[in-house]
Design an enzyme around this catalytic site. Sequence first.
Site, short mmCIF file in Angstrom:
data_model
loop_
_atom_site.label_atom_id
_atom_site.label_comp_id
_atom_site.label_asym_id
_atom_site.label_seq_id
_atom_site.Cartn_x
_atom_site.Cartn_y
_atom_site.Cartn_z
N TRP A 32 -1.95 -9.12 0.11
CA TRP A 32 -2.23 -9.59 -1.25
C TRP A 32 -1.00 -10.34 -1.74
O TRP A 32 0.14 -9.92 -1.47
CB TRP A 32 -2.52 -8.42 -2.18
CG TRP A 32 -3.97 -8.16 -2.44
CD1 TRP A 32 -4.68 -8.51 -3.54
CD2 TRP A 32 -4.91 -7.49 -1.57
NE1 TRP A 32 -5.99 -8.11 -3.41
CE2 TRP A 32 -6.16 -7.49 -2.22
CE3 TRP A 32 -4.82 -6.91 -0.30
CZ2 TRP A 32 -7.30 -6.92 -1.65
CZ3 TRP A 32 -5.94 -6.35 0.26
CH2 TRP A 32 -7.17 -6.36 -0.41
N ASN A 33 -1.24 -11.39 -2.51
CA ASN A 33 -0.19 -12.33 -2.89
C ASN A 33 0.96 -11.67 -3.65
O ASN A 33 2.10 -11.62 -3.16
CB ASN A 33 -0.88 -13.43 -3.71
CG ASN A 33 0.02 -14.55 -4.10
OD1 ASN A 33 1.16 -14.35 -4.43
ND2 ASN A 33 -0.50 -15.77 -4.09
N TRP A 34 0.69 -11.15 -4.84
CA TRP A 34 1.85 -10.64 -5.62
C TRP A 34 2.35 -9.33 -5.07
O TRP A 34 3.54 -9.02 -5.15
CB TRP A 34 1.64 -10.69 -7.12
CG TRP A 34 0.68 -9.77 -7.82
CD1 TRP A 34 -0.48 -9.23 -7.35
CD2 TRP A 34 0.81 -9.32 -9.18
NE1 TRP A 34 -1.09 -8.50 -8.33
CE2 TRP A 34 -0.32 -8.52 -9.46
CE3 TRP A 34 1.75 -9.51 -10.20
CZ2 TRP A 34 -0.52 -7.91 -10.73
CZ3 TRP A 34 1.55 -8.91 -11.45
CH2 TRP A 34 0.44 -8.12 -11.70
N ASP A 35 1.47 -8.53 -4.45
CA ASP A 35 1.95 -7.31 -3.79
C ASP A 35 3.00 -7.65 -2.73
O ASP A 35 3.99 -6.93 -2.55
CB ASP A 35 0.80 -6.59 -3.08
CG ASP A 35 -0.29 -6.13 -4.02
OD1 ASP A 35 -0.99 -6.99 -4.58
OD2 ASP A 35 -0.45 -4.91 -4.20
N TYR A 80 -13.23 -3.27 3.67
CA TYR A 80 -12.99 -3.96 2.40
C TYR A 80 -14.12 -4.93 2.09
O TYR A 80 -14.60 -5.65 2.94
CB TYR A 80 -11.66 -4.73 2.43
CG TYR A 80 -11.38 -5.42 1.12
CD1 TYR A 80 -10.82 -4.73 0.06
CD2 TYR A 80 -11.71 -6.76 0.94
CE1 TYR A 80 -10.60 -5.35 -1.17
CE2 TYR A 80 -11.50 -7.39 -0.28
CZ TYR A 80 -10.94 -6.68 -1.33
OH TYR A 80 -10.73 -7.30 -2.53
N ASP A 158 -7.13 -6.91 -12.86
CA ASP A 158 -8.51 -7.26 -12.55
C ASP A 158 -9.55 -6.89 -13.60
O ASP A 158 -10.43 -7.68 -13.92
CB ASP A 158 -8.93 -6.57 -11.25
CG ASP A 158 -8.07 -7.00 -10.07
OD1 ASP A 158 -6.98 -7.57 -10.28
OD2 ASP A 158 -8.49 -6.76 -8.94
N TYR A 338 -9.20 1.69 -14.04
CA TYR A 338 -8.56 0.48 -13.63
C TYR A 338 -8.24 -0.52 -14.74
O TYR A 338 -9.15 -1.14 -15.28
CB TYR A 338 -9.56 -0.14 -12.65
CG TYR A 338 -8.91 -0.65 -11.44
CD1 TYR A 338 -8.07 0.17 -10.71
CD2 TYR A 338 -9.08 -1.96 -11.06
CE1 TYR A 338 -7.43 -0.32 -9.61
CE2 TYR A 338 -8.45 -2.45 -9.95
CZ TYR A 338 -7.62 -1.63 -9.23
OH TYR A 338 -6.99 -2.13 -8.16
N GLU A 382 -0.71 4.15 -6.98
CA GLU A 382 -0.97 2.78 -7.45
C GLU A 382 -0.72 2.66 -8.95
O GLU A 382 -0.12 1.70 -9.43
CB GLU A 382 -2.42 2.42 -7.12
CG GLU A 382 -2.84 1.01 -7.47
CD GLU A 382 -4.29 0.72 -7.06
OE1 GLU A 382 -4.98 1.67 -6.61
OE2 GLU A 382 -4.72 -0.44 -7.20
C1 GLC Z 1 -6.04 -4.61 -7.25
C2 GLC Z 1 -5.12 -5.04 -8.38
C3 GLC Z 1 -4.35 -6.28 -7.96
C4 GLC Z 1 -3.62 -6.01 -6.66
C5 GLC Z 1 -4.55 -5.45 -5.59
C6 GLC Z 1 -3.81 -4.94 -4.37
O1 GLC Z 1 -7.01 -5.56 -6.97
O2 GLC Z 1 -5.80 -5.22 -9.56
O3 GLC Z 1 -3.44 -6.66 -8.94
O4 GLC Z 1 -2.99 -7.14 -6.22
O5 GLC Z 1 -5.27 -4.38 -6.10
O6 GLC Z 1 -2.86 -3.97 -4.75
#
Ligand code: GLC
Length: 419
Positions: A32-35, A80, A158, A338, A382
Amino acid sequence: MTTLNDQARAILRQNDRGGYTVPTAGLYPYQWNWDSAFAAWGFSTFDLPRAWVEMETLLATQWDDGMVPHIIFHQDDPGYFPGPDVWATEKTPATSGISQPPVAAIITRLMWEQSPQEGHDHMAALYPKLVKWHRWWHDMRCTHGPVAITHPWESGRDNCPDWDVGMAGVDGSDAGPYTRRDTGHVDPSMRPGKEDYDRYIAMVKFGVKVGWDQAKIVEDGPFLMADPGITFILLRAHADLAFMGRALGEDVSEIEEWAMSLRNALPLIWNPELEAYDAKDLRTGRFAGVLGSGAFLAYLAGASNPQLDAQLIRVWDAVRYGIPSADPQAAIFDPRRYWRGPTWPVVNALMAIGLRDSGLLDLESRLRVETAALIEKHGFFEYFDPMDATPCGGDSFTWTAAIWLTWANQDRDQLVGAT
Ligand code: GLC
């Protein structure tokens, strides 16, 4: 005998799939991008070469138009949904068709500053890709002023109430049959409901229908909302990118212009009734009317004001741990669902950068102590219930481990299981 630092490092290693790190095994089995950017930051505390690899793998998946996608499906995983066949973007490796908060330039700068000589060539190689991505944000997503998102998942937050007004306008009736996988990994009461999921899938189907033509999605897609969170992150990221560009002797006037026009658009997302920055449905002009954590990312961009400062203290004082993702005094507040109330250590870490840079050192330290307490009590989850610290979502989470190592652990690493 191990310490929380040891555990956090072990989580990053365990979630390393070779060049990229998954957010957590099972629930989120891809990149995942920002992760990934946060993972890089975490790695940089003990393995700087590995940190650069993470950032390079992420930027290597950039589309020709400049977008860096939100998920990269390096290897198939049936656990997924929606997977690569649903997104159908026809990229190699397969990716989703939307982006995610552009924290990469912010974190690239932090990594480079740790060791400017060692990092110079890495930073210099990443720089043009980051410029191209930021140009994509400016050209494709700032057409209405503030940053617009075309899917709630693009915001990274999200399911937050910010998107409810936009989601209401999305027809989810032709989502078709599908089987969710998320609810097999975590408690369904913490996850979005079926109606929301139908709408999420309908938006993906629209993207597929127009061949992921971003201009068409912005013009005609089912969902278009201004996101205060990404607006502030991008403003900060532009400044960090320009800083690196200057160090490389580049002409950064284009980046400065993007930043100026984005800053000039901030009044458009100030909701005077709410007395805060607010998400806005760009199709109807309607504000979301809810105070979410995206508003407090204003500190990252030096864009706060006394009204927002007062709001921050109000929502924060109404909980015990960290800054909540939604206003605890609003009807929509749900402390374990969430993004509809819980606190996210990773968002707290971003806000802390802003608080520190705004000179609000007491608030930064309060946020750090409260975030650290959550991790010390329950481990690297998380996210958490901000009222009673209940751990929620996935366990052994990469970005929670990363922000422990980079920020929350300051002066407080402890032995775990010591007798
Ligand atoms: C969920 C979060 C998102 C994150 C992803 C993986 O979709 O809302 O921000 O990047 O999980 O952790």
